[in-house]
Design a protein around this motif. Sequence first.
Motif, short mmCIF file in Angstrom:
data_model
loop_
_atom_site.label_atom_id
_atom_site.label_comp_id
_atom_site.label_asym_id
_atom_site.label_seq_id
_atom_site.Cartn_x
_atom_site.Cartn_y
_atom_site.Cartn_z
N ALA A 85 0.96 -1.15 0.07
CA ALA A 85 0.03 -0.02 0.13
C ALA A 85 0.75 1.13 -0.02
CB ALA A 85 -0.94 -0.18 1.24
N LEU A 86 1.92 1.14 0.77
CA LEU A 86 2.91 2.47 0.85
C LEU A 86 3.48 2.40 -0.57
CD1 LEU A 86 3.97 4.81 2.36
CD2 LEU A 86 5.72 3.18 3.42
N THR A 87 3.95 1.45 -1.25
CA THR A 87 4.58 1.37 -2.57
C THR A 87 3.62 2.29 -3.48
OG1 THR A 87 5.91 -0.63 -2.02
CG2 THR A 87 5.49 -0.05 -4.38
N SER A 88 2.28 1.94 -3.40
CA SER A 88 1.61 2.56 -4.36
C SER A 88 1.09 3.89 -4.06
CB SER A 88 -0.12 1.63 -4.06
OG SER A 88 -1.05 2.34 -5.06
N ALA A 89 1.15 4.37 -2.81
CA ALA A 89 0.80 5.94 -2.52
C ALA A 89 2.09 6.74 -2.84
CB ALA A 89 0.82 5.87 -0.95
N LEU A 90 3.45 6.02 -2.74
CA LEU A 90 4.66 6.50 -3.23
C LEU A 90 4.74 6.82 -4.75
CD1 LEU A 90 7.35 4.79 -0.59
CD2 LEU A 90 6.64 7.14 -0.57
N ALA A 91 4.28 5.94 -5.37
CA ALA A 91 4.24 5.84 -6.83
C ALA A 91 3.53 7.05 -7.09
CB ALA A 91 3.76 4.75 -7.28
N GLY A 92 2.23 7.17 -6.49
CA GLY A 92 1.36 8.57 -6.60
C GLY A 92 2.01 9.59 -6.41
N TYR A 93 2.70 9.84 -5.24
CA TYR A 93 3.39 10.95 -4.92
C TYR A 93 4.26 11.47 -5.96
CZ TYR A 93 7.12 13.78 -2.84
OH TYR A 93 8.02 14.70 -2.84
N PHE A 94 5.43 10.38 -6.36
CA PHE A 94 6.14 10.81 -7.58
C PHE A 94 5.79 11.22 -8.89
CE2 PHE A 94 9.10 8.64 -4.55
CZ PHE A 94 9.96 9.58 -4.27
N ALA A 95 4.38 10.51 -9.16
CA ALA A 95 3.66 10.93 -10.37
C ALA A 95 3.35 12.16 -10.36
CB ALA A 95 2.61 9.89 -10.54
N LEU A 96 2.66 12.76 -9.14
CA LEU A 96 1.89 14.01 -8.96
C LEU A 96 2.96 15.06 -9.01
CD1 LEU A 96 -0.62 13.57 -6.25
CD2 LEU A 96 -1.13 14.16 -8.17
N THR A 97 4.04 14.96 -8.29
CA THR A 97 5.30 15.86 -8.28
C THR A 97 6.05 15.95 -9.25
OG1 THR A 97 6.87 14.47 -7.15
CG2 THR A 97 4.99 15.84 -5.76
N GLY A 98 6.37 14.69 -10.08
CA GLY A 98 7.12 14.72 -11.31
C GLY A 98 8.72 14.59 -10.76
N LYS A 99 8.89 14.43 -9.49
CA LYS A 99 10.12 14.17 -8.80
C LYS A 99 10.46 12.72 -9.30
CE LYS A 99 9.65 17.47 -5.22
NZ LYS A 99 9.68 17.49 -3.51
N ARG A 100 11.88 12.57 -9.15
CA ARG A 100 12.48 11.02 -9.61
C ARG A 100 12.81 10.75 -8.33
NH1 ARG A 100 17.55 10.00 -13.19
NH2 ARG A 100 17.61 7.51 -13.17
N PRO A 101 12.11 9.29 -8.17
CA PRO A 101 12.40 8.66 -6.81
C PRO A 101 13.83 8.21 -6.67
CG PRO A 101 11.47 7.05 -8.34
CD PRO A 101 11.23 8.66 -8.88
N PRO A 102 14.48 8.21 -5.41
CA PRO A 102 16.09 8.08 -5.10
C PRO A 102 16.30 6.63 -5.28
CG PRO A 102 14.90 8.35 -3.01
CD PRO A 102 13.83 8.62 -4.15
N MET A 103 15.11 5.47 -5.57
CA MET A 103 15.42 4.17 -5.56
C MET A 103 13.99 3.71 -6.18
SD MET A 103 15.54 3.38 -1.36
CE MET A 103 16.70 4.70 -0.78
N PRO A 104 13.96 2.52 -6.41
CA PRO A 104 12.77 1.90 -7.10
C PRO A 104 11.65 1.90 -5.85
CG PRO A 104 14.61 0.50 -7.64
CD PRO A 104 15.12 1.69 -6.72
N VAL A 105 10.33 2.62 -6.23
CA VAL A 105 9.31 2.91 -5.28
C VAL A 105 9.25 1.70 -4.27
CG1 VAL A 105 8.45 4.78 -6.18
CG2 VAL A 105 7.61 2.32 -6.69
N ASP A 106 9.31 0.49 -4.65
CA ASP A 106 9.06 -0.72 -3.72
C ASP A 106 10.13 -0.70 -2.74
OD1 ASP A 106 10.79 -1.73 -5.85
OD2 ASP A 106 10.21 -3.67 -5.63
N VAL A 107 11.23 -0.52 -3.11
CA VAL A 107 12.35 -0.57 -2.34
C VAL A 107 12.37 0.59 -1.30
CG1 VAL A 107 15.12 -0.55 -2.22
CG2 VAL A 107 13.69 -1.75 -4.07
#
Length: 207
Positions: free
Chosen positions: A144-166
């Motif tokens: 569930a947190l992975t899904s929420a983080l993916a939503g956050y990075f999609a909304l902001t256009g920021k690049r995650p520092p590592m794969p969102v599941d990690v």
Amino acid sequence: MTDAKTARPARLTREESKERTRETLIATASQLFLHAGYQGATLDAIAAEAGFTKGAVYWHFRNKEALFLELLQRQLQGQIRELDSFLARATHDPRVLAVELPAWIDALDEQDIPLLALELMFETRRNPAFAQSFTAVIERHQAALTSALAGYFALTGKRPPMPVDVLARTIVAMTSGLALAREARGDRKVASSGQIIRILLDLPPSG
């Protein structure tokens, strides 16, 4: 015509009564955990504080592990519901994210969820039969947190520092580890979870 002052309150159905008892036991377990820790919050103490017999506890939960696992699961679900709620609203108003996400992050260090998760993790080493149930709850939370983080990075256009599941698994592990360090040693020089998460999500520091 019945006087409202003398009218008797409607009797609860059997299912309503069972649900109320269950909720009372969970709330009592939460309070005792805060004051006495996992080992100190015995089923005898929970039953006495809640005003029920120990048999009533066993009617709803097969053992202490099941009771506290239910408590952990509910707290984790509530945490994700809050996060999902303002992420959904932020799709229409980005200002929501700027205000509510930092507040949500900072509140993580005030919650007992990380320590409760750690206590139950330690219990899995003493009780291998419990490990499967605990792992299932944590893995659902991480998904569930992975899904929420993916939503956050999609909304902001920021690049995650590592794969969102990690990243999700790292945040879950980190919050518990830092909570333990700060609780066990009283070491306030250890960074808070909020400080680290802000860095990982590329947010400005608090204050």
